[in-house]
Design a protein around this motif. Structure first.
Motif: not given
Length: 177
Positions: A24, A27-28, A20
């Motif tokens: 994340s 995605a950043r 996860r």
């Protein structure tokens, strides 16, 4: 028996948390890249009227040293600064992703193995890659300075993979050192 099951569940939870966190972080990184593309688009857009775009690294002053009248200098400097910040942040995110992916390899929660640590790595190849390299030579054919690759081929000249660093005058055709 119950302790082993609890330990296995804890390890699975830890691996899921890492995944996860990596998602994340990816995605950043993707958001930063999208912002970077928007900045590049704005900096390189044709403003019309025959004026040159602001550019990513073009001078913001004219030949006389005065700020260009066709460019919002403040906006250009702000965008350029943000673009450099994003480049730095993306590199940091990619380093974090790489180290996180290595942690998911064998013994680290399953997932992606690290190919540089794979079993059966040829020790002689590793020795050749890490051996001290000779100094650069000038290649008269290309008119450039070239260096020796780990396999004896040229680096820095077009078609260097088919030439030998030891004898710059001939083609080696795969018979590298």
């Amino acid at each position: 028996q119950e302790t082993k099951t609890t330990m296995a569940m804890a390890a699975e939870d830890e691996a899921a948390d890492r995944r996860r966190a990596l998602l994340s972080l990816d995605a950043r990184r993707s958001a930063l890249l999208a912002e970077s593309e928007a900045i590049v688009s704005e900096l390189t857009a044709d403003p019309g009227g025959g004026a040159a775009p602001m550019g990513i690294d073009t001078p913001l002053v004219d030949s006389g040293g005065y700020p260009r009248s066709d460019v919002d200098v403040y906006r250009a400097r702000h965008l350029r600064r943000r673009f450099k910040e994003i480049q730095t942040d993306v590199k940091a995110a990619e380093r974090e992703l790489a180290s996180g992916l290595e942690g998911l390899g064998p013994g680290g929660g399953g997932g992606i193995a690290n190919p540089s640590r794979a079993e059966g790595t040829d020790e002689s190849e590793r020795a050749r890659r890490t051996a001290p390299k000779p100094p650069p030579k000038f290649d008269a054919r290309s008119g450039r300075w070239v260096v020796r690759n780990w396999d004896g081929s040229l680096s820095g000249a077009e078609g260097g993979e088919a030439r030998s660093f030891d004898d710059l005058s001939r083609e080696s055709r795969g018979e590298l050192a």
